[in-house]
Design an enzyme around this catalytic site. Structure first.
Site, PDB file in Angstrom:
ATOM      1  N   GLU A 164      50.891  35.669  43.816  1.00 19.39           N
ATOM      2  CA  GLU A 164      52.007  33.928  43.551  1.00 19.39           C
ATOM      3  C   GLU A 164      51.819  33.611  45.115  1.00 19.39           C
ATOM      4  OE1 GLU A 164      53.405  33.225  39.004  1.00 19.39           O
ATOM      5  OE2 GLU A 164      54.527  33.057  41.083  1.00 19.39           O
ATOM      6  N   GLU A 360      50.115  37.188  34.714  1.00 21.17           N
ATOM      7  CA  GLU A 360      51.529  36.985  33.783  1.00 21.17           C
ATOM      8  C   GLU A 360      51.364  35.836  33.181  1.00 21.17           C
ATOM      9  OE1 GLU A 360      53.941  35.848  36.263  1.00 21.17           O
ATOM     10  OE2 GLU A 360      54.180  37.562  37.770  1.00 21.17           O
TER      11      GLU A 360
END
Length: 457
Positions: A164, A360
């Site tokens: 991320e 995720e």
């Protein structure tokens, strides 16, 4: 019954800074989190800092056995840059022994390791030089990546450069949530470009160093949903897509920075500094796969205030509060599993059906002890339902040809979460902070075991 493809990866994800503990011991140097906690401990929930987290540094052998017990056949974690190279140059041999044993023990139990290089944990020695604001960070990360591939490439076949990257860009340089808590749109763009080039040079190091295996990047990506079909709302969506989705997906997968993005930055005096060969290096170092972290959708509408040049993303688009949304009240995040299908189709149609996986997905809940039964097990049916809903839409995307090879939850054992500490829990195992980090299985872990065993539900 929904069946998933053969050899599907069922697992969880975590990171070094959120799980290992021993954050200033065993040869590791400080990161921005260690230093920020030292400077401003009041910013951290319940004064919970990064020192001990989940104590995986000591518990990893037992944790790997627990992974196998609930059916995990894969696991993503990260290496701590500050642990492996405390000064950026000299290798910490204790760290090498720790990580080699960690990865080998996973392999011994039939658990496929996916190893990430950077999960928001900038070494303090580099932060003092400007961190991602400086071009030096690109060279430093290239050296770190090359070192990691050489030391662990015989054990690890699947690598990730960043988790991320938008988070350390936005939280550190736009919204003030992470250190150095700067609010500066132009700096954020520069940090973003250096991060992209660090990724690209890490891919280059992988190609130069390792003859087998794959390398990718994990992005928090979701299709953007506009408030309406009005021209102004659709324009807001277009700009949001450029900045939030295409800024990393296009160069990493397609080898190009979108011309529309470059034009948008130029028009608003936001063009980052670069070197003449950067575009060529981007085009030649593409990823083998993508990890997608998905928790909530992004909904946008036309901005109320348009400034030129823009000084903040809200001059391009604003968040839209969809009145029909369902919300996880503990995080304030919308629950919208339908986006999992939209992601799958986006990867198929817009990115050459590149191999990808859900890196995720999960549900954070506070005060889970409320749901504990007489035996001491947390009955987290809400987490099971959350996974089921998202997997149903993921399965639909796979059935329509999307090249998804796995599903990872956040996370395996309750972990420390930056400024939020242990406020919200995500794990299949509860961690008892007052009882020597004792682990205890939640109901969701039993469900996941059956999911993995049946390769579906």
């Amino acid at each position: 019954m929904l069946k998933f493809p053969a050899n599907f990866l069922w697992g969880s994800a975590a990171s070094a800074p959120q799980t290992e503990g021993h954050s200033l011991g065993n040869g590791k140097s400080a990161t921005t989190w260690d230093k920020w906690f030292e400077l401003n401990p009041e910013k951290f929930h319940a004064n919970e800092g990064p020192e001990n987290t989940s104590n995986v540094y000591e518990e990893y052998i037992n944790d790997i056995k627990r992974m196998k017990e609930i059916g995990l056949n894969s696991y993503r974690t990260s290496i701590s840059w500050a642990r492996l190279l405390p000064d950026g140059k000299k290798i910490n041999q204790e760290a090498v022994m720790f990580y080699r044993d960690y990865f080998q023990k996973m392999l011994d139990e039939g658990i496929h390791p996916i190893v990430n290089l950077f999960h928001f944990d900038m070494p303090w020695w580099l932060m003092e030089k400007g961190g991602w604001e400086t071009r030096e960070s690109v060279e430093a990360f290239h050296f770190y990546a090359k070192t990691a591939f050489e030391l662990f490439g015989d054990l690890v076949s699947d690598w990730v450069t960043f988790n991320e990257p938008l988070v350390h860009i936005e939280c550190g340089y736009l919204y003030g949530y992470h250190y150095p808590a700067i609010v500066d749109f132009k700096k954020a763009i520069q940090v973003g470009f250096h991060t992209l080039m660090a990724h690209v040079y890490a891919v280059k190091a992988f190609r130069d160093t390792q003859n087998n295996g794959r390398i990718g990047i994990v992005l928090n990506v979701t299709p953007t949903y506009a408030k309406s079909d009005r021209k102004q709302d659709q324009e807001a969506k277009r700009k949001a897509d450029l900045l939030i989705i295409k800024s990393f997906l296009d160069p990493c997968v397609l080898g190009i920075i979108p011309a529309e993005l470059s034009e948008l930055l130029l028009e608003n005096d936001l063009t980052p500094d670069s070197l003449p060969d950067d575009k060529k290096v981007i085009s030649r170092n593409l990823v083998d796969f993508i990890g997608i972290n998905y928790y909530q959708p992004m909904r946008v509408q036309a901005p109320r205030e348009i400034r030129h040049p823009a000084i903040f993303p809200t001059n391009f688009y604003e968040s839209y509060d969809w009145p029909e949304k369902r919300v996880n009240p503990y995080r304030g995040w919308e629950i919208y599993p339908e986006a999992m299908y939209d992601v799958a189709i986006m990867m198929k149609d817009d990115y050459g059906n590149i191999p990808w996986y859900v890196s995720e997905n999960g549900m954070g809940v506070a005060d889970e002890e409320r749901f504990m039964d007489e035996s001491g097990m947390i009955i987290d049916d809400y987490r099971i339902e959350f996974m089921k809903e998202h997997l149903e839409y993921l399965h639909r995307g796979i059935e329509e040809g999307s090249n998804c090879f796995g599903y990872h939850t956040w996370t395996f054992v309750d972990c420390w979460s930056w400024l939020n500490g242990y406020k919200n829990r995500y794990g299949f195992y509860r961690i008892d902070l007052e009882n020597n980090y004792k682990r205890s299985l939640k109901k969701s872990g039993l469900w996941f075991k059956e999911l993995s065993k049946s390769n579906g539900f």
